[in-house]
Each structure stands twice: as C-alpha cells, then as structure tokens.
Design an enzyme around this catalytic site. Structure first.
Site, PDB file in Angstrom:
ATOM      1  N   ASP A  33       3.864  22.959  46.402  1.00  0.00           N
ATOM      2  CA  ASP A  33       3.013  24.134  46.230  1.00  0.00           C
ATOM      3  C   ASP A  33       2.388  24.544  47.559  1.00  0.00           C
ATOM      4  OD1 ASP A  33       1.692  23.417  42.892  1.00  0.00           O
ATOM      5  OD2 ASP A  33       3.624  24.158  43.587  1.00  0.00           O
ATOM      6  N   ASP A  37       2.740  28.107  49.424  1.00  0.00           N
ATOM      7  CA  ASP A  37       1.567  28.910  49.798  1.00  0.00           C
ATOM      8  C   ASP A  37       1.588  29.275  51.280  1.00  0.00           C
ATOM      9  OD1 ASP A  37       0.514  28.941  47.221  1.00  0.00           O
ATOM     10  OD2 ASP A  37      -0.591  27.077  47.518  1.00  0.00           O
ATOM     11  N   LYS A 113      -8.218  24.571  36.624  1.00  0.00           N
ATOM     12  CA  LYS A 113      -6.917  25.236  36.720  1.00  0.00           C
ATOM     13  C   LYS A 113      -5.849  24.267  36.232  1.00  0.00           C
ATOM     14  CE  LYS A 113      -4.089  28.038  39.824  1.00  0.00           C
ATOM     15  NZ  LYS A 113      -2.802  27.395  39.526  1.00  0.00           N
TER      16      LYS A 113
END
Length: 673
Positions: A33, A37, A113
């Site tokens: 991830d 990003d 999240k």
C-alpha cells in the site's frame, strides 16, 4: 522538460492502472500500500506542476477498481466515493486548516479504517435487495447472494419507520481469528493460502457458490449512507445510531472529538492498540460530523472534502531474500523460511519469514536473491507475500527442497498421497522435533511453564538431561546442575533452576485439556482438547475410545479422531503418559462434583475483555460449572457474555435475538441466581 514529464506521467498511469487491476480484480496485490501511495503521490505532484498534461481519465481523478467477470454489473444509485489519505501530523493539520476556514468549531467523528472490501447495500422498504462492490465508484459487481451469507448482516431492517430506500455503505472483512483458522485449514490440506485477510475477504465474497462464502465466516461493519428516501439525517453519528437501531452492524469504537488534540489522541491510541482489534486496520478515518457542514464542504471528483484517512506506517515492506532454509516443526512438518536482510516492520526488526511449503514458493514465484514483499501484523509470524519481479537482476536462483532432514538425516516424505507438506518421520529422536515439542510444552498455549523457553529446551536436550518429553517432570536440581545453561560461572545453581522446578510443579496441576494440547497430537488444539476433556474425563478414556465415538464429540470430528488414535497407537507415546502420570501430572479431568453445576445445559459465547477472567479461565469456569463455551454465535447459544471492546459476535447476538449479558450477570448465573 515537458516531454520528460509527459513520458513519466504516462509510465505512472500505466503502472498504477496495472496495480489497481491486480488489487481490485485479481485480489493479488503486487506492491505494498505504501509503494502504491508513493506512485499516486508522484503522479499528483507532476499533474499539479503540469496541469495541461493531466489526462481526462487519470487515476488521480477517479477511484481505482475493477470487476470480476463472473458477476453482473449494476450502477450505484449514488456514486461511491473514495477517501484522500494523509500520512503524518503535518498533512493532517493542513486538512484541519482547510476545514476550519469553512466551518466554525467543527465536531469531528473518528473511526477505525477497516482493511477490507468496500460494499454498497441497497434496502427497499426494509428489505435487502442488492449488494454491490465499489467497482469504479459508479458501477459495481453484484454479489448479493454472497453478501447475504454474512452472519452479522440483517436482511430485513428492524423497527417500524424504515426508509423506503437506503444505500448503506460498509466494509466486509475477515476477523483475524477466522482468517488464521482458514489458512491453517488450507495449509493442512495442501491448498494455496491467502496472503492477508483483505484478499481472503475479497476472494470469499467473489465465490461463484454462495455456500463456499457462507463457510468463510466473513463479517461486516457499516460506516456510511448513500442515496436515501423517507429519512432525514443531521449528523454522521446520528446516522450510525439509526443504522444500529435498524439492526445493522456498526462500530462501537467511533468517537466524537471537539479539538485537534482529541483526534490526535484517538489516532495515537489505536496505533498502539491496532492489534487488539478483531479485524485489521490500516489507519483512522476522520469525518466532519454535521451533515449540513458536510454538504457545505462538498466533494472533489473522487473524494469528500469533509473526510480524510490518516494512514498508519505500513506493515508490508520490501527487503532482499538472501536464502531459503527449512525448519522442522514439533509434528515433523518441514517448513521453508526466508532468511533476509534485516528490515524493520510493525515495530520489530525481521530477518526470518515463513514460506509455508514448497508448493507455496512455486505458486508465489519466489527466487533466492529476490527483493520480496514481507508482511507482519502484531504477533503474527512474518510472511513473504511476493517477489518484486521488476527488480530482478538475473542472478536469482530457484529453491530446491532438501530430500533429507537437516537435523537427523532421515528421508523426508509426504504423510499421505497428494499432501503438499513433507515431514520428517523420525518423531521420537529428531533433535529439531524434540526441541520444538519441549518448547511448546512450556508455552502459554500449553502448560505455561516459566523459564522453559527455546534456549532452555535446547540446553536440556543437548546436555542429555532429558531424552524426550517423558523425562521433563522428573527433573531435579542435581540433574540441572550438569548443564552450563542453568549454572552460574562460580559453579552455583542459578535462580532459573528454582524457577523452572517451581513452574514444573505448578504445571502438574494444569487442567486436563492443557495436558492434551501439550502432547502435540496433530490437529488437537485448545478447542478440541477442551471438548475431549469435558466429554471423556481422562486420557485413558480418550485412548480407549473408537474413532466413531471420538468423531461424534462436538468440536472433534473424523480427522481429529483419526489423528488421536494414530498418536495413542505408538508405544513410546504411551510411555510419555505413564511417566507424566507417575510424576503427578493430571491425566484426569478435575473432579467437578464439588462445584455446583449452575450452568448445566447452557451454552455461552464470550466476546471482548473481562475483568476477572482471561480467555482460557472463562472457558474453564463455564465448563467446570456444567456449561459449554462455544466460539460462534448461533440460535443454540443461550447467552453472549460481552466485555470491553466486544467484536462482531455482539452484533450477531443482537441480530438473531440471543440474550447479551455482562460480567456481573454472568457471576450471578454462576452463583445460581
């Protein structure tokens, strides 16, 4: 310079789209991830500098997604937005500044999240009519039948005043305990493992046969509302309260914050406690609570301006794979593991990570010398996820599984035809298996013997103080004095000698189920051991039962029954039982006739933390008083005992109408009140 920028933007767009396809469609992320990003951040920066080069369908303007071709597609009534991310306090403060220029004294809602699969549920007149994945934000895949298998999700909204139409947004996830059980089962049966809970949730939700999905124990948390008719909402927190009244699974961990400091404290708390949650999280979502203010702040083309995701540091990193070695487990299973350049991840420095078996190495395409992606979450053993193929030099080489045990030289073989795992058959005297079994006996999962760690286990065997586990409870100061590990330099016995002997004496009184776990019978973990102890009452009864009798015990089954009979058929295993029994180790269930059977016939499921009990002790207390401690909520459950920070089991209990009690009420039942 424009040509260079144009070329780099084109490269980045193609690379990002490729990674989005692998992540969203194939459920097989090729980078971390954090790396994704970085690519998206570089593209945003170039587009900001050269706005004339931004493509109309740039990934920075849309929502990454895709579709599995096995499912039909439907449009969302209201577009499903993504979230913008920030990664440090300075970026978060910049977002606060933008909000507070537009809104005076905003109230912020903070929530976890969830690292899962975004889903959109449509209810008409209270009935669930469709479940769609996010897809590209406008169109999603129809997974309605599979969504309906999620146990904590209601198909009919509760209450009299349900809206005529409502889109409910949420996250489907794999609870960590269920994910680990799934991978353990796949590993035992020689099947490919899921890389992480998010991939497992996505793969499970895309099964063609809903019965497969139903067996995967998925769960869900709802966190938003899209289109709606016949309902008025004034705040995000009010929406959550309403969704909860409808019987939908909402998080109990969100909080309202009136200052930046309160938001920062919430973020800091869950960064420290992220592994205390029943599902994986990768950050915190901060939303402006007032929906009037949300409307005022508005949206970009891809995300609401009134919400932001603060992402925690990645738990997936890359490092160089220097070699692949193998270890021998306590049941003889051969496990390849990666030996890597040291790298820090999830708060600790890692040099080793599991590769599970030879078939997994081939499936993942890992070569010695590769740069690899590794993952570590909390106390979970680090795992190699995939190679970074783009960084290969041509000097990498394939791993060749050895044919003989590196510990004892025995020829390695599969236990049964078609088994991807190979094992060392020399269970009695293989040094590797002996070390692992002795170490496991001392672990918290088994007899919880202080001082009996890995080094102590190795020292006992290397100095020949013990030959196997049968000698363990016959240790004396005199025997331990023959090992340098337990002695001081001046020849006196160290304090660890007395600690070990005291711990061994206490371990003799551990309950029968822990003794069964300590024997390292294949497939017999705490759940099966507790069922065996409660039903049979003694090791002798277990050893003399037939396979059919054992298989009928709730929590055992045919596979475990066969494994038990195989273990007890070996003479030296019987010798362990005899030696332990002679030393005073409990081989019979504690006599519970003196304990009043106040819970007789009652089935309990426990969720969350309790004040007076640990996870093991509450189960032992329930069983000792005649009750049953189950792991899953069903209509057969009499009570759900909910402590602090309860998980999805609480929502399931509420959904199907199982009574929920607290610790005080449980103690009353225990006392017969």
């Amino acid at each position: 310079m424009n040509n260079q920028a144009r070329h780099r933007i084109s490269e980045l767009i193609n690379e990002i789209r490729d990674h989005q396809f692998k992540y969203h469609v194939l459920d097989a992320a090729s980078i971390t991830d954090a790396q994704f990003d970085e690519l998206l951040g570089e593209l945003k920066a170039l587009e900001a500098k050269y706005p004339e080069l931004r493509e109309a369908d740039s990934p920075t303007l849309g929502i990454g997604g895709g579709f599995a071709t096995a499912f039909t597609q439907h449009n969302h009534i209201e577009k499903m937005m993504s979230l913008d991310n920030v990664f440090d306090p300075n970026e978060l403060n910049s977002w606060f500044d933008r909000i507070e220029k537009e809104v005076e004294q905003p109230v912020y809602l903070c929530e976890l999240k969830v690292d899962g699969l975004a889903i959109n549920l449509t209810y008409e007149n209270g009935q669930l009519i469709r479940g769609l994945t996010r897809g590209n934000g406008v169109t999603g895949e129809d997974v309605t039948l599979n969504v309906k298998t999620i146990r904590n999700l209601t198909h009919t909204l509760a209450g009299q005043k349900v809206p005529t139409l409502i889109e409910v947004r949420g996250e489907v996830f794999f609870p960590l305990a269920a994910f680990n059980e799934l991978n353990d089962g796949l590993e035992e049966s020689g099947k490919a493992l899921f890389a992480n809970p998010r991939n497992a949730a996505a793969g499970s939700l895309r099964q063609k046969d809903p019965r497969v999905t139903a067996g995967r124990r998925l769960s869900m948390i709802v966190h938003g509302i899209g289109a709606r008719e016949g309902i008025e909402l004034d705040s995000q927190s009010g929406a959550y309260a309403l969704l909860e009244r409808f019987g939908l699974p909402t998080s109990q961990r969100f909080t309202l914050c009136r200052t930046r400091k309160e938001v920062e404290d919430y973020i800091s708390y869950y960064e420290l406690h992220r592994h205390d949650v029943e599902h994986e999280i990768d950050g915190v979502v901060i939303k402006v609570d007032s929906m009037t203010e949300q409307k005022k702040l508005g949206y970009t083309s891809r995300a609401p301006k009134w919400a932001i995701a603060f992402k925690y540091p990645p738990e997936e990193v890359t490092t160089r794979l220097l070699d692949i070695k193998i270890s021998i487990g306590r049941t003889g299973r051969v496990t390849p593991f990666a030996f890597m350049e040291p790298v820090k991840v999830a708060g600790s420095t890692i040099t080793n990570a599991t590769l599970h078996n030879a078939a997994e190495i081939v499936r993942k395409g890992v070569l010695i010398g590769d740069v690899v992606v590794i993952r570590k979450a909390g106390d979970v053993i680090p795992e190699v996820l995939a190679p970074v193929i783009q960084r290969r030099t041509g000097k990498e080489r394939a791993f060749v599984m050895p044919t003989h045990c590196p510990e004892c030289g025995s020829a390695l073989r599969a236990i049964s035809e078609g088994d991807v795992d190979i094992r060392c058959p020399n269970a009695r005297s293989c040094p590797g298996q002996l070390r692992e079994r002795i170490y496991y006996i001392g672990s918290r999962a088994a007899l919880d013997i202080d001082v009996l760690g890995y080094e102590a286990a190795a020292a006992l065997l290397e100095s020949k103080i013990i030959t196997d586990e049968s000698d363990l409870f016959h240790l004396t100061k005199e025997k331990l004095a023959t090992s340098d590990f337990f002695m001081k330099k001046d020849g006196r016995t160290g304090k660890n000698v007395d600690k070990l002997l005291d711990a061994l004496a206490k371990a003799k009184n551990q309950p029968l189920w822990r003794v069964l776990v300590a024997l390292s019978i294949r497939h017999v973990g705490p759940t099966a051991a507790q069922a065996l102890a409660a039903h049979c009452g003694s090791i002798e009864k277990i050893s003399t039962s037939t396979a059919e009798e054992l298989a009928e015990i709730d929590g055992v089954g045919a596979t475990i029954a066969d494994s038990i009979l195989e273990w007890f058929s070996i003479d030296w295993h019987q010798g362990i039982i005899s030696q332990w029994s002679a030393a005073g180790v409990r081989v019979e269930q504690e006599v519970i006739a003196l304990l009043e059977q106040t819970l007789d016939g009652l089935t309990f499921v426990v969720t969350g933390g309790l004040e007076r009990y640990t996870r093991d002790s509450i189960a032992e207390t329930i069983v000792a008083h005649g009750g049953k401690a189950a792991s899953a909520v069903s209509k057969k459950t009499d009570y759900v005992l909910a402590g602090s920070d309860p998980g999805s089991k609480l929502a399931k209990a509420i959904e199907i109408g199982v009574p929920v009690i607290d610790e005080a009420r449980f103690n009353e039942l225990l006392a017969g009140k």
